[in-house]
Structure formats: C-alpha cells, structure tokens
Design an enzyme around this catalytic site. Structure first.
Site, mmCIF file in Angstrom:
data_model
loop_
_atom_site.group_PDB
_atom_site.id
_atom_site.type_symbol
_atom_site.label_atom_id
_atom_site.label_comp_id
_atom_site.label_asym_id
_atom_site.label_seq_id
_atom_site.Cartn_x
_atom_site.Cartn_y
_atom_site.Cartn_z
ATOM 1 N N LYS A 1 0.703 -1.153 -0.137
ATOM 2 C CA LYS A 1 0.020 0.240 -0.129
ATOM 3 C C LYS A 1 0.819 1.270 0.048
ATOM 4 C CE LYS A 1 -3.597 -2.479 0.618
ATOM 5 N NZ LYS A 1 -3.207 -3.818 0.729
ATOM 6 N N LYS B 1 -8.384 1.403 3.906
ATOM 7 C CA LYS B 1 -7.898 0.185 4.087
ATOM 8 C C LYS B 1 -7.008 -0.103 4.702
ATOM 9 C CE LYS B 1 -6.806 0.509 -0.382
ATOM 10 N NZ LYS B 1 -6.294 0.470 -1.987
ATOM 11 N N ARG C 1 -4.541 -4.438 -13.526
ATOM 12 C CA ARG C 1 -3.293 -4.819 -12.918
ATOM 13 C C ARG C 1 -2.275 -4.938 -14.206
ATOM 14 N NH1 ARG C 1 -1.607 -8.531 -9.214
ATOM 15 N NH2 ARG C 1 -2.703 -7.065 -7.992
ATOM 16 N N ARG D 1 -9.785 -5.806 -13.519
ATOM 17 C CA ARG D 1 -10.852 -6.632 -12.630
ATOM 18 C C ARG D 1 -11.833 -5.653 -12.425
ATOM 19 N NH1 ARG D 1 -5.890 -7.459 -9.381
ATOM 20 N NH2 ARG D 1 -6.062 -5.108 -9.390
ATOM 21 N N ARG E 1 -15.494 -3.484 -5.185
ATOM 22 C CA ARG E 1 -14.169 -3.942 -5.196
ATOM 23 C C ARG E 1 -14.008 -4.841 -6.623
ATOM 24 N NH1 ARG E 1 -13.731 -7.296 0.306
ATOM 25 N NH2 ARG E 1 -15.869 -7.882 -0.553
ATOM 26 N N ASP F 1 -1.564 -1.704 -9.675
ATOM 27 C CA ASP F 1 -2.827 -1.710 -9.715
ATOM 28 C C ASP F 1 -3.275 -0.289 -9.940
ATOM 29 O OD1 ASP F 1 -3.010 -4.119 -9.012
ATOM 30 O OD2 ASP F 1 -3.560 -3.770 -6.731
ATOM 31 N N GLU G 1 -1.934 0.747 -5.826
ATOM 32 C CA GLU G 1 -0.893 -0.355 -5.044
ATOM 33 C C GLU G 1 0.033 -0.750 -5.824
ATOM 34 O OE1 GLU G 1 -2.916 -3.438 -2.999
ATOM 35 O OE2 GLU G 1 -4.622 -2.180 -2.245
ATOM 36 N N ASN H 1 2.379 -3.946 -6.123
ATOM 37 C CA ASN H 1 2.277 -5.415 -5.611
ATOM 38 C C ASN H 1 3.742 -6.156 -5.736
ATOM 39 O OD1 ASN H 1 -0.625 -6.160 -4.731
ATOM 40 N ND2 ASN H 1 -0.906 -4.834 -6.275
#
Length: 320
Positions: free
Chosen positions: A126, A161, A211, A226, A234, A274, A282, A284
C-alpha cells in the site's frame, strides 16, 4: 544451462492452477529444463549462519486432476547453485519478514532471489505506491480517526483500507455523513493504534481495477482489468471481480515508466501495479498474479519473459 529453481510458496495442494501465477512460473521453468524444488511450508531455517530449506523435488503438469508430484524430502543449503522464487502471499507478518531475512543470508551466499528480499521488506504494497506520488490520487495514511474523517469530509467519498490486507479484504468505501463512519474508523485504526490508508474514491473503478505487470521493469503490453460485479465496488478477483484483458493506455505506460526503473534497480523482477483510471493505487511485490488470465486471453508467455530475465541475470552474475 539447467538451473535449480527453489520455490517458497503457499501449499501447492490448495492452489487454483487456472489462476495461479506461481504455477505458470513453475510450468515455464520445467519446460526450459530447470530442476524444481518445493520448500515445505515453514521449511526455511538457519543452521550456524547458513540458510537452509527443507525441500522435495517437484514435477508439475497443467492438469487439474493432478498438477504436481513431490519426491522425497531433504535439507539443502541455499547458495550460488540456486534461484529462489519467493512467492508467499501476504500478510507480510513477522513470520514472512523472518523468512525474507533468511533469504537475504541465502542471497549473500550467492543465491539469486526473486523478488529481492530487502525489497520485500522495504515495500509495503500500500505504502510503496506513495514513493511515486505523481502517479497517485489524493491519499492519507494516519492512525488518527479524526484526520481520516476530515479527509472523507473534504473528498466526500473515499476508500479506506488497512496496510496489511490482500484480495480486497477489509476495504471500505465510505461517504461523508454515513452513520457508521465513526465505528468503521475506530475499527480500522483500532482506536488510533494502527495506520490506515484513505484514498479519494475513483468512480473509474466501474471500468475496472487494472493490473499491470512489470517484468524486470518493463510492462507487459496488456493489463487485466478486474471489473466489480453486482453490488460489489471492489474489482479484486478474490472478491468476485471479472477479469478482462486490455492493451495498455498511454497513461498506463507513463505510470510504468515512472515505476519500472526503480523496481529494476532494486531487483524486483516481477511486480504488479494496480491502476484505476489514471492513478496507481497499489504496488504489488510479494506475489503478483494475473499471468494465467493474460496468457490465455492474448496468447502470451509472461513467465517466459520472467525466466528470460532470470537466466540473463544469473548468467551475468556467474560470468562476473
């Protein structure tokens, strides 16, 4: 030249091979003639300052009725003979961090570790996005419920979050004035004790949370959007989102160009960004996914790109 590929991952018997990126890596490594070694969950250790792993030789096949076969177990020392794929899912808790410390010792003994264990410790998924603030929407990270409430009042809608979640767990979309705002903020911060992230709500989420995969700092040409389904905001696949592949936009490539060189410099060979609309949310680094979906939709071999990079770096290191 065949390599010894040691994989640290969650239990292989419980993965979903149609969606598992680690499995795609194992299939590609085996196709190239590399030897696969599966680390027993919890099987990393230190013996007299040497990084050790309890491993079994592994064979894989792309068959949902039986996708792996393990040989007998043995203890090996991790050193210059080995490439280690660190692919455990979050949470990045104390046990995870301790495993990365063991892998740093293996790295010093010559093992090539993907992703770099120091980077795994440094980059909270994050917070790491905020190392590139030019790529991010308005964001606040604080322990203060009052500050979070002020942020929400200013932006009217926000996504909140915890810093250690994955797969969309414990993510809240809040609007200013909702009756449950106070209790949600108290719960997320545990009464002001835990850092919580608030991001301005991006309505472009309805078009998908993209992504973008970076392989040694270079973006794959397609992203997996997504897309939230039903009454769910979400887009995470784990939260029921639908995956739809798309070519990268100019803005996607700009974001990748901002992030990619630093990831390459730090030895983060496989990274997932993301992106919602025009903003990265984000970064990852632990176990990015979406290889299988993108490969299937566009006839790609993303794990092949990764192993091209691994083999090139290992060859250069051995030559040096």
């Amino acid at each position: 030249m065949p390599l010894d590929i040691v994989v640290v991952m969650d239990p292989i018997g419980s993965i979903k091979i149609a969606k598992d990126s680690t499995f795609a890596m194992l299939l590609e490594a085996q196709r190239r003639g590399h030897r696969l070694w599966y680390v027993q969950p919890g099987g990393l250790s230190l013996h007299g300052g040497h990084a050790m792993a309890n491993v079994a030789e592994l064979q894989v096949r792309d068959d949902a009725s039986g996708w792996y076969k393990l040989g007998s177990w043995s203890h090996i020392e991790l050193d210059g003979r080995h490439v280690v794929l660190m692919r455990k899912d979050p949470p990045v808790d104390a046990e995870y961090l301790h495993d990365t410390q063991i892998l740093s010792i293996a790295q010093r003994a010559g093992a090539f570790v993907v992703n770099d264990p120091q980077g795994l410790r440094d980059y909270n998924e994050k917070l790491a996005a905020l190392l590139f603030p030019q790529c991010c929407a308005a964001t606040l990270v604080t322990r203060s419920p009052a500050e979070l409430k002020e942020f929400l009042a200013f932006h009217r809608q926000a996504v909140l979050k915890p810093l250690d979640g994955m797969g969309g767990r414990s993510i809240f979309r809040l609007s200013a004035g909702e009756p449950n705002v106070n209790v949600i903020l108290e719960t997320l911060t545990e009464g002001g004790r835990h850092l919580t992230m608030a991001q301005k709500y991006l309505p472009e989420i309805s078009d998908g949370d993209k992504r973008i995969l970076l392989v040694d700092g270079v973006p794959v040409d397609y992203a997996l959007a997504r897309i939230p389904q039903g009454d769910e905001f979400r887009g995470n696949l784990a939260a029921g989102g639908r995956g739809e592949g798309r070519p990268l936009s100019e803005r996607d490539r700009w974001i990748a160009a901002q992030v990619g060189p630093e990831m390459r410099r730090r030895g983060m060979l496989f990274v997932g960004l993301d992106v919602i609309g025009d903003f990265m949310t984000e970064l990852n680094v632990t176990s990015p996914t979406c290889i299988r979906e993108l490969d299937a939709q566009f006839g790609l071999n993303i794990a092949g790109l990764l192993f091209d990079a691994i083999e090139s770096r290992v060859a250069a290191a051995r030559a040096a």
